[in-house]
Write an enzyme that holds these catalytic residues in place. Structure first.
Site, PDB file in Angstrom:
ATOM      1  N   LYS A   1       0.950  -1.241   0.202  1.00 35.67           N
ATOM      2  CA  LYS A   1      -0.071   0.068  -0.261  1.00 35.67           C
ATOM      3  C   LYS A   1       0.906   1.296   0.029  1.00 35.67           C
ATOM      4  O   LYS A   1       1.683   1.305   0.664  1.00 35.67           O
ATOM      5  CB  LYS A   1      -0.826   0.076   1.180  1.00 35.67           C
ATOM      6  CG  LYS A   1      -1.862  -1.153   1.255  1.00 35.67           C
ATOM      7  CD  LYS A   1      -2.840  -1.333   2.412  1.00 35.67           C
ATOM      8  CE  LYS A   1      -1.525  -1.935   3.643  1.00 35.67           C
ATOM      9  NZ  LYS A   1      -2.462  -1.881   5.153  1.00 35.67           N
TER      10      LYS A   1
ATOM     11  N   THR B   1      -8.276   9.341   9.104  1.00 35.75           N
ATOM     12  CA  THR B   1      -7.699   8.171   8.398  1.00 35.75           C
ATOM     13  C   THR B   1      -7.258   6.894   9.427  1.00 35.75           C
ATOM     14  O   THR B   1      -6.743   5.882   8.951  1.00 35.75           O
ATOM     15  CB  THR B   1      -6.498   8.370   7.635  1.00 35.75           C
ATOM     16  OG1 THR B   1      -5.264   8.935   8.544  1.00 35.75           O
ATOM     17  CG2 THR B   1      -6.664   9.558   6.404  1.00 35.75           C
TER      18      THR B   1
ATOM     19  N   GLY C   1      -7.130   3.691  11.025  1.00 33.04           N
ATOM     20  CA  GLY C   1      -8.061   2.358  10.786  1.00 33.04           C
ATOM     21  C   GLY C   1      -8.038   2.093   9.320  1.00 33.04           C
ATOM     22  O   GLY C   1      -8.669   1.067   8.835  1.00 33.04           O
ATOM     23  N   THR C   2      -7.325   2.991   8.452  1.00 35.37           N
ATOM     24  CA  THR C   2      -7.567   2.526   6.829  1.00 35.37           C
ATOM     25  C   THR C   2      -7.138   1.199   6.513  1.00 35.37           C
ATOM     26  O   THR C   2      -7.610   0.348   5.768  1.00 35.37           O
ATOM     27  CB  THR C   2      -7.007   3.548   5.982  1.00 35.37           C
ATOM     28  OG1 THR C   2      -5.874   4.287   6.655  1.00 35.37           O
ATOM     29  CG2 THR C   2      -7.976   4.733   5.969  1.00 35.37           C
ATOM     30  N   GLY C   3      -5.843   0.965   7.228  1.00 39.14           N
ATOM     31  CA  GLY C   3      -5.184  -0.312   7.090  1.00 39.14           C
ATOM     32  C   GLY C   3      -5.851  -1.545   7.219  1.00 39.14           C
ATOM     33  O   GLY C   3      -6.142  -2.427   6.481  1.00 39.14           O
ATOM     34  N   CYS C   4      -6.495  -1.603   8.771  1.00 39.33           N
ATOM     35  CA  CYS C   4      -7.248  -2.539   9.228  1.00 39.33           C
ATOM     36  C   CYS C   4      -8.603  -2.876   8.322  1.00 39.33           C
ATOM     37  O   CYS C   4      -8.914  -3.777   7.730  1.00 39.33           O
ATOM     38  CB  CYS C   4      -7.784  -2.243  10.471  1.00 39.33           C
ATOM     39  SG  CYS C   4      -6.402  -1.812  11.498  1.00 39.33           S
TER      40      CYS C   4
END
Ligand SMILES: Cc1ncc(COP(=O)(O)OP(=O)(O)O)c(N)n1
Ligand SMILES: Cc1nc(C(=O)O)sc1CCOP(=O)(O)O
Ligand SMILES: [Mg+2]
Length: 537
Positions: free
Chosen positions: A210, A243, A245-248
């Site tokens: 990412k 933003t 928590g975007t990865g989770c």
């Protein structure tokens, strides 16, 4: 042990082939149609602020219509400022939670987040071998955006040697990829591709690196490596502080889409679309006083008029627009939906069914079959001329010309959320299209074509004339193929988002490889510097 032998159940081969037919149906309606609810188990840490971790995973899965059970590996005291404390759950108790869920609840996909110790990773790998699942999504959460360490360096070997070989996909951000590769410097997209390939060599079936943290670009570029090709997945970078928590969320959405039966690339695209929409819809959310707030996973419940993720029009989808032709499909002996699938597999970003001499019943059947394919890849499907067919099949929209049903009427019939494209040969027509509520324009014929009889050619000058003033994004059409597509890109017109092509894809033996070739041309052609400057003025 060989890579394949280590896989959980998906090991058996193509993931999509072992999914039950009902669960293959896209979107949240899967729950309505089947007694078996798609099920994701998240194995991650709790975030007391509920922006990331277990809480984000449950919200993301719920928003996509998927049941989410949870095994908690650590409890964190966390808010929008950072991580104030971490309390790891003892390994034995992680094992007990895993056993409780996996032995009873028919989990489809496991998604991992914070795995705070080597012991927890080992316990998880052991349980996954004991209780097979269909797919494993590993989000190697090492450091929170606040800089707090969530999984120390001692776990790196266990990630690389034990968990990665079992994973269907791993989803590190640039920083995590760099740490996992012993400090490999990642500054460019080319570096991201190299990192994805190196991580792939550790055993996962797919890698998504990412690029949200890469500075320079206004796009958010992720790199997806499936063992053969490095795909550049571009998204719009949403300007927001919310933003956390975007990865989770992204990894959970991928897991949820896989649980519903999507193939990997379709799952990633749907996940990216969800995150982008959630961030966009949460820009004004004010929760907490820290630098990074949470976002709203349930934005669709909040806003009746929010467009469904799968059908929301994104101008970048116009990049490689494949338009079918029944005459050509007949000539090469293939069905409409087979042609559609081949074009998508080659990289087409939007599809139009342009079937001029076809019985309505046959058209509806072909549209239904094509829609199933398009949905599974996250590619929009439009119908040429036939608003009735678009309505009957609930496709993503229609394309009409100047002598077809007026755009205003089409808009009334289709409602605000469907995509409407209009053919325009002059700036005046393009302006009218904008007033009437179209989403994009199709302009041509740029070059002479045999596909549409007696079609006036407007040339590159005519195209420039329209797009210099157009308020709508659009595509060029007519006589475009691998030999001349570069001329369209080189024009550097900001609203000219792509090319629409019929014969250069469908009047060919191998649709996928022709589409791939055209995609290559579009992706590698550079806009000359002077055009870039002109465009930015
Ligand atoms: C993307 C795109 N652009 C233009 C057309 C042409 O539409 P129209 O003028 O209605 O002609 P027919 O395709 O109906 O013959 C198109 N189909 N797609
Ligand atoms: C469907 C269509 N519309 C056009 C327009 O000018 O609006 S040209 C065209 C045919 C495009 O086919 P090919 O890619 O084979 O040239
Ligand atoms: Mg038409």
């Amino acid at each position: 042990m060989a890579k394949e032998a280590l896989k959980p159940q998906a090991i058996a081969g193509d993931f999509s082939k072992i999914v039950d037919k009902e669960a293959m149906r896209p979107s949240n309606d899967a729950i309505k149609w089947s007694g078996k609810v798609p099920h994701v188990l998240t194995v991650a840490g709790s975030d007391s602020g509920a922006g990331a971790g277990i809480q984000a995973d449950i919200k993301a899965s719920g928003a996509l219509g998927v049941y989410c059970s949870s095994v908690i590996t650590a409890v964190t005291a966390q808010n929008t400022v950072g991580v104030q404390g971490i309390h790891p759950v003892p390994e034995e108790f992680v094992a007990e939670q895993l056993k409780s869920v996996l032995s009873d609840m028919q989990v489809d996909v496991v998604k991992t987040g914070m795995l705070p110790s080597t012991g927890v990773i080992k316990v998880l790998c052991h349980k996954l071998k004991q209780f097979p699942i269909r797919a494993l999504v590993v989000d190697p959460v090492l450091v929170a955006t606040s800089g707090d360490v969530l999984s120390g360096p001692s776990t790196l070997d266990a990630f690389r040697e034990e968990l990665f070989p079992m994973a269907d996909i791993v989803t590190p951000n640039v920083r995590e990829a760099s740490v996992l590769l012993g400090g490999f410097d990642i500054k460019t997209i080319t570096d991201m591709c190299s990192a994805a390939k190196s991580l792939y060599s550790l055993g996962p079936r797919n890698v998504l690196v990412k690029g949200g943290d890469l500075p320079e670009s206004s796009d958010a570029v992720d790199i997806f490596f499936d063992g053969e090709h490095c795909h550049e997945l571009r998204g719009v970078r949403v300007r927001t502080h919310n933003t956390h928590g975007t990865g989770c969320t992204l990894a959970s959405c991928i897991a949820a889409e896989l649980a519903k039966g999507s193939p990997m690339l379709g799952a990633i695209q749907a996940a990216k679309c969800f995150v982008e929409e959630a961030l966009e819809q949460s820009k004004d959310l004010a929760i907490g006083n820290g630098p990074q707030g949470p976002f709203d996973h349930f934005f669709k419940l909040r806003n009746h008029y929010a467009r469904p993720c799968g059908t929301r029009f994104k101008p970048r989808d116009l990049f490689l627009y494949a338009v079918t032709d029944s005459g050509m499909n007949k000539k090469w002996g293939r069905s409409i939906s087979d042609a559609v699938k081949a074009a998508i597999e080659g990289g087409a970003t939007i599809i139009q069914l342009r079937e001029k001499n076809i019985e309505t019943k046959v058209f509806v059947e072909a549209a239904e079959a094509s829609l199933e394919i398009c949905r599974s890849y996250g590619v929009p499907l439009l119908i040429n001329d036939r608003v009735d067919v678009a309505l009957a099949c609930e496709t993503d929209g229609v394309h009409v010309g100047q002598s077809d049903m007026p755009v205003r009427t089409v808009r009334q019939l289709l409602g605000p959320n469907k995509i409407i494209g209009v053919s325009c040969k002059t700036p005046e027509q393009a302006h009218q299209a904008w007033l009437d509520g179209a989403n994009y324009i199709g302009c041509g014929g740029v070059f002479p074509t045999n596909t549409k009889k007696n079609n006036p050619t407007i040339g590159l000058d005519g195209l420039k004339n329209i797009f210099q003033s157009s308020l709508l994004p659009g595509v060029a059409i007519g006589g475009i193929g691998v030999e001349n597509a570069h001329m369209i890109v080189e024009m550097g017109l900001p609203n000219l988002k792509g090319v629409a092509v019929v014969s250069a894809l469908f009047d060919r033996l191998d649709i996928s490889s022709e589409t791939r070739r055209l995609l290559g041309v579009l992706e590698t052609t550079r806009i000359p510097e002077e055009k870039r400057l002109e465009a930015s003025e």
